[in-house]
Scaffold this motif. Structure first.
Motif, mmCIF file in Angstrom:
data_model
loop_
_atom_site.group_PDB
_atom_site.id
_atom_site.type_symbol
_atom_site.label_atom_id
_atom_site.label_comp_id
_atom_site.label_asym_id
_atom_site.label_seq_id
_atom_site.Cartn_x
_atom_site.Cartn_y
_atom_site.Cartn_z
ATOM 1 N N ALA A 1 0.767 -1.065 -0.080
ATOM 2 C CA ALA A 1 0.105 -0.076 0.056
ATOM 3 C C ALA A 1 0.725 1.260 0.083
ATOM 4 O O ALA A 1 1.948 1.321 0.552
ATOM 5 N N LYS A 2 0.337 2.259 -0.455
ATOM 6 C CA LYS A 2 1.141 3.589 -0.646
ATOM 7 C C LYS A 2 0.834 4.447 0.639
ATOM 8 O O LYS A 2 1.524 5.358 1.023
ATOM 9 N N ALA A 3 -0.444 4.354 1.125
ATOM 10 C CA ALA A 3 -0.868 4.979 2.074
ATOM 11 C C ALA A 3 -1.752 4.405 3.138
ATOM 12 O O ALA A 3 -2.589 3.553 2.606
ATOM 13 N N LEU A 4 -1.984 4.824 4.458
ATOM 14 C CA LEU A 4 -2.704 4.494 5.210
ATOM 15 C C LEU A 4 -3.780 5.453 5.728
ATOM 16 O O LEU A 4 -3.380 6.407 6.358
ATOM 17 N N VAL A 5 -5.065 5.251 5.735
ATOM 18 C CA VAL A 5 -6.024 6.368 6.364
ATOM 19 C C VAL A 5 -6.784 5.318 7.359
ATOM 20 O O VAL A 5 -7.370 4.436 7.184
ATOM 21 N N VAL A 6 -6.943 5.996 8.592
ATOM 22 C CA VAL A 6 -7.638 5.394 9.848
ATOM 23 C C VAL A 6 -8.888 6.095 10.085
ATOM 24 O O VAL A 6 -8.633 7.400 10.522
ATOM 25 N N LEU A 7 -10.001 5.261 10.380
ATOM 26 C CA LEU A 7 -11.104 6.079 10.573
ATOM 27 C C LEU A 7 -11.744 5.240 12.283
ATOM 28 O O LEU A 7 -11.438 4.081 12.304
ATOM 29 N N THR A 8 -11.975 6.049 13.093
ATOM 30 C CA THR A 8 -12.486 5.505 14.354
ATOM 31 C C THR A 8 -13.910 5.253 14.095
ATOM 32 O O THR A 8 -14.646 6.424 13.779
ATOM 33 N N GLY A 9 -14.331 3.797 14.112
ATOM 34 C CA GLY A 9 -15.804 3.733 13.700
ATOM 35 C C GLY A 9 -16.816 4.235 14.717
ATOM 36 O O GLY A 9 -16.576 4.429 16.131
ATOM 37 N N PRO A 10 -17.874 4.553 14.353
ATOM 38 C CA PRO A 10 -18.981 4.882 15.405
ATOM 39 C C PRO A 10 -19.502 4.056 16.564
ATOM 40 O O PRO A 10 -19.984 4.311 17.575
ATOM 41 N N ARG A 11 -18.989 2.615 16.331
ATOM 42 C CA ARG A 11 -19.186 1.721 17.551
ATOM 43 C C ARG A 11 -17.984 1.774 18.314
ATOM 44 O O ARG A 11 -18.130 0.517 19.326
ATOM 45 N N SER A 12 -17.170 2.501 18.483
ATOM 46 C CA SER A 12 -15.928 2.401 19.100
ATOM 47 C C SER A 12 -15.497 3.356 20.136
ATOM 48 O O SER A 12 -16.259 4.492 19.608
ATOM 49 N N PRO A 13 -15.011 3.470 21.221
ATOM 50 C CA PRO A 13 -14.410 4.432 21.950
ATOM 51 C C PRO A 13 -14.055 5.741 21.038
ATOM 52 O O PRO A 13 -13.214 5.235 19.781
#
Lengths: 379, 591
Positions: free
Chosen positions: B177-189
């Motif tokens: 992969a060239k890049a990583l995008v992280v998303l904190t899901g609605p069901r997580s703290p």
């Protein structure tokens, strides 16, 4: 002085006891309201090197301790060491081969007495065999084998000379000097080897030689060896009181299950039972004041040995001193009565080590005075 | 009675401990918490230099200054990161923010959603690979933060260890992969929030561009996914079913432009030298003994590793125990060693950058102002001023078979109830020297409730026992300096991978007492207002069961921590005064 926790008979008996439901009462025995810190302060670990160490006995001036330790990579059995309590200088005083145990300083001389198999031509082969066994990854329950080659020796710290004092087949060990240095009281199993045993006793010998152990006394040069006890079951671990008037020891019942603390005169007369504690009560040692006796008991559970004290007359229930799971035993007060040396598994790992602590003599007397009369707490 | 000599204090009652002026000077507010690279740290270095002079120490062989500079990353900033796809673009830090270990790069590519982005090694007996069915070569990978929310405790214990963001970035990069995008899901703290830039993971880049995005950006991206919202997708993944697969989001091309700046600063180790008094030993007999302590601390505690509570946040962290006490110990041991026969030379070292990740000692090991192969042993003093009940932990003993005997003999006249611990993989400078195969020993009197808080002040120091630590260290160092052969080094196998602990997100507010040798986990303290304190746990309690798992030692406890869940009450069984008790506490989220 051999550790009960490591005796074959002791383990077998205790396992039996568990199977038949002789459950040591844990509840109710702990409620005397004392904590370890009431009697012991500045607790510290003394020995660190090696797999295990134990039975630390003071030189009469309190400046040195002699003990047994498994710390030589080439010998899987105990050797005897002295440790200078001022400088930390350590010296092995046994020759390095064979099995050894139970050392004691002779008052007023440069001699140390201990028990050893160092003359046994088999001793190095036995070491190699034990090392190979351990190398194989197997573990056996720690067992004391009452090697019939065990004999009492002295070592002269000034000249380096060894002198063998006993020369009779059967385990001779667990020796200690009288305060004037002229006598040695010790344990011997020679009675199992000096006569033709009836079939039943022969079976008993194969099962557990400690059954034949009796208390003996001899002069410091090994002469005038004579027997003081004559009761079936393991009589062992004798020590003189500080005034030399009494010998304290532990006496097992025939099954090797229950032991209690006894006192007698140095000629074997007036044998008196001090404890009736319905447990393995052993390793007694009289405090230098003569007021009370230290001992270890597994009253609270199979492998949970704790140190107790009991008044010398045995009029009161014992008072519990240590409050730590695992093994706490072989208590030895310093000659001035201000410090306690004992052997404990509290450091973790698979072997016990020697600990020291300041001992509160006044608090001990107070607790003994307040203890209920013997038997008052029992059914 | 001479048997009790070993208990005698080194200093007569009523006389001030020689260590006390050092602790008070270094822990003074004027030095502002001694943050590496700060004026306060330079002031502390000046003090140490003057004390080395007073002892009669020299600079290291071949040097003219006691100070040994090293470069380090003092901080990391987002210098303007943006994300764009379709018609929309975002550049506010609430919407898109670089991860602290990211490379700076502009990447334009197709997008693949890879679930939680988790890869569990096969050795774990549980197959989980978010990339199993995906080709992410030259793509931008979008993943959820943390790990599936609804799995059982056992699985949480496994997955949580592989859910650190650095680990996820490495997994993505290894798959091309060239890049990583992280998303904190609605069901997580911390649902929908970007990930704060923490310094502790920022020391170096990760070889990939990486950023976190807000829930708004995540929702916008999922508008390009037919029939699924982020929440629905997360709900499916949260079952832990390893066959729930990610997918390519074909209809968009994403542009991620990450820009981070790392500030380079200079820190200073300080080191002095006491040459041998007689004929020196041969260089193959390792002619040096090294004593060391880090002198840096947390400044005002704004770097992410402070445990200050709300009311004291931002105050000066004086670090009297951590580690003015250790510095005082090395200075006083040095003073004593200056007056005795020495067959080997004694090095007295004071590290900076320890709190930022052992930077100073690592630099010393790398640059070798003294060859590592010539150092016979390293004695480290980190937090030695809070001895209780006569206890002193001696750690890293497994690094040499010679330590037990040396400690035994030296401790006879000093009389500590020493706690012997084998593991050399410790969060202190011992780690650097153990890695360089120098037999190492760490002196430690235990953690406490003022640890990493502004309240770690000189008033809490037990000077009588600090003086005894100095005696013990001095005797051991002297005996090593004068023994014929150097110590033998043993490499201890590392039990657990470190670093994955970054994935820990549940906060309990317990402070383990690492010096204790008890069956269970002894609490050295609880953080005020934390879940443990709220639940009723106290300093001195011994935890024996935690969230249904039996606890026999500190390792059991850390494993049990992996498996707990934020906001989900757990039962804790503990021993207090010999009695078993039980409480319920509720872990909170660590941001």
């Amino acid at each position: 002085m051999a550790e009960i926790g490591k005796t074959r008979a002791g383990i077998a008996a205790l396992v039996m006891a568990l199977v038949v439901g002789w459950a040591p009462a844990a509840a109710g025995q702990d409620g005397d309201g004392y904590a370890e810190s009431d009697f012991l302060s500045r607790v510290r670990r003394l020995t660190i090197e090696g797999k295990r160490a134990g039975e630390g006995y003071y030189r009469p001036d309190g400046r040195m301790i002699v003990f047994q330790s498994e710390r030589d990579p080439d010998n899987p059995f105990y050797q005897i060491y002295t440790l200078d309590l001022e400088t930390g200088d350590l010296r092995r005083i046994s020759p390095g081969h064979g099995k050894t145990t139970c050392a004691f300083f002779q008052p007023g001389s440069s001699l140390i007495m201990y028990a050893s198999t160092q003359h046994d031509p088999e001793s190095k082969a036995l070491q190699a065999e034990e090392l190979a066994f351990r190398e194989s990854g197997q573990e056996r329950r720690y067992a004391w084998d009452y090697d019939p080659e065990m004999e009492i020796y002295t070592f002269d710290r000034d000249t380096g000379a060894y002198d063998r004092l006993t020369n009779v087949r059967g385990y001779d060990a667990e020796g200690s000097y009288s305060p004037d240095g002229e006598w040695i009281v010790y344990t011997s199993m020679r009675d199992a080897y000096n006569r033709d045993l009836p079939a039943e006793e022969q079976k008993q010998l194969e099962l557990d030689p400690s059954y034949f152990a009796e208390i003996y006394i001899m002069r410091a040069d090994g002469s005038e060896q004579r027997r003081l006890t004559d009761v079936a079951g393991y009589d062992g671990g004798p020590f003189f009181s500080a005034d030399g008037a009494k010998i304290v020891w532990r006496r097992f019942d025939e099954a090797g299950l229950i032991a209690d603390v006894w006192l007698m005169n140095p000629d074997g007369s007036d044998q008196t039972q001090v404890t009736d504690f319905n447990s393995m009560s052993w390793a007694p040692y009289v405090h230098p004041s003569g007021d009370y006796i230290f001992f270890a008991s597994n009253k609270l559970g199979f492998t949970n040995f704790e140190v107790y004290i009991v008044d010398a007359a045995g009029a009161k229930e014992p008072v519990r001193i240590t409050h730590t799971d695992g093994f706490d035993g072989l208590p030895v007060p310093s000659p001035d009565g201000q410090t306690l040396s004992w052997t404990s598994s509290r450091a973790g790992g698979d072997g016990a080590q020697i600990f020291l602590a300041r001992w509160d003599h006044a608090k001990a007397l107070e607790a003994l005075a307040a203890a209920p009369a013997r038997g008052a707490g029992n059914e | 009675m001479l048997a009790t000599l070993g208990f005698a204090p080194a200093v007569a009652v009523g006389q001030q401990s020689p260590a006390q002026p050092h602790v008070e000077a270094l822990a003074a507010d004027a030095l502002d918490g001694r943050l590496t690279g700060s004026a306060g740290a330079r002031g502390a270095a000046d003090y140490i230099v003057s004390q080395l002079g007073a002892i009669g120490a020299q600079p290291l062989p071949g040097r003219f200054d006691f100070r040994l500079p090293f470069e380090f990353t003092a901080g990391v900033n987002d210098a303007g990161t943006s994300i764009a796809f379709g018609e929309a673009a975002w550049r506010e830090s609430e919407e898109v923010q670089a991860l602290s270990f990211s490379d700076s790069a502009r990447v334009e590519s197709e997008v693949v959603f890879a679930g939680y982005g988790l890869v569990v090694p096969e050795s774990q007996d549980f197959g989980y690979d978010s990339y199993a069915t995906l080709d992410v070569t030259d793509k931008i990978v979008v993943v959820l933060r943390y790990f599936p929310e609804d799995v059982d405790q056992e699985l949480r214990g496994i997955l949580s260890r592989y859910s650190g963001l650095r680990y996820k970035a490495m997994a993505a990069r290894q798959r091309g992969a060239k890049a990583l995008v992280v998303l904190t899901g609605p069901r997580s703290p911390n649902a929908g929030l970007t990930v704060p830039m923490t310094f502790d993971t920022a020391i170096s880049g990760s070889g990939i561009a990486a950023a976190s995005v807000s829930g708004t950006v995540g929702d916008a991206l999922f508008e390009h996914v037919p029939d699924r919202t982020v929440e629905e997708m997360q709900a499916e993944l949260d079952s832990g079913n390893p066959h729930v697969a990610g997918f390519a989001i074909d209809s968009v091309t994403l542009t991620l432009d990450v820009s981070v700046t790392r500030e380079q600063h200079t820190g200073y180790n300080v080191a002095g030298y006491l040459p041998p008094t007689g004929a020196p030993v041969a260089s193959d007999a390792k002619p040096y003994v090294l004593l060391g302590a880090h002198y840096d601390h947390l400044g005002h505690g704004l770097q992410g590793n402070s445990l200050a509570r709300e009311s004291e946040r931002g105050e000066v962290h004086n670090g009297a125990d951590d580690n003015a006490s250790g510095v005082a110990a090395v200075l006083e041991a040095g003073r004593a060693l200056a007056d005795v026969e020495r067959g080997r030379g004694v090095l007295l070292a004071f590290w900076s950058g320890e709190e930022l990740g052992l930077l100073g000692s690592a630099s010393f090991v790398d640059t070798e102002p003294v060859p590592m192969a010539e150092i016979s042993a390293y004695l480290n003093f980190d937090m030695v001023g809070r001895a209780r009940d006569n206890r002193l932990a001696l750690q890293a003993v497994g690094s040499s078979p010679n330590w037990e005997g040396l400690i035994e003999r030296a401790n006879v006249p000093v009389g500590f109830n020493v706690q012997i611990q084998s593991d050399p993989y410790l969060p202190t400078d011992v780690m650097s020297f153990n890695g360089a195969e120098v037999p190492s020993l760490n002196f430690f009197t235990g953690s406490h409730e003022d640890y990493h808080r502004p309240s770690d002040d000189p008033a809490g120091i037990n000077y009588e026992d600090l003086d005894r630590v100095v005696r013990l260290g001095t005797i051991i160092a002297r005996n090593i300096a004068n023994q014929e052969s150097p110590l033998e080094f043993v490499r201890v196998e590392q039990v657990e991978q470190q670093g994955q602990r970054a994935s820990l997100r549940a906060f309990t507010g317990t402070i383990p007492d690492y010096t204790a040798e008890v069956e269970g986990m002894l609490l050295g303290g609880v953080i005020e207002g934390g879940p443990a304190a709220e639940g009723g746990l106290l300093d001195g309690d011994v935890i024996v069961e935690f969230a249904g798992q039996t606890i026999t030692n500190i390792y059991d406890y850390t494993y049990a921590l992996d498996a707990i869940k934020v906001d989900e009450p757990i039962t804790v069984v503990f021993i207090r005064d010999g009695e078993k008790h039980e409480i319920v506490m509720t872990p909170t989220a660590r941001r």
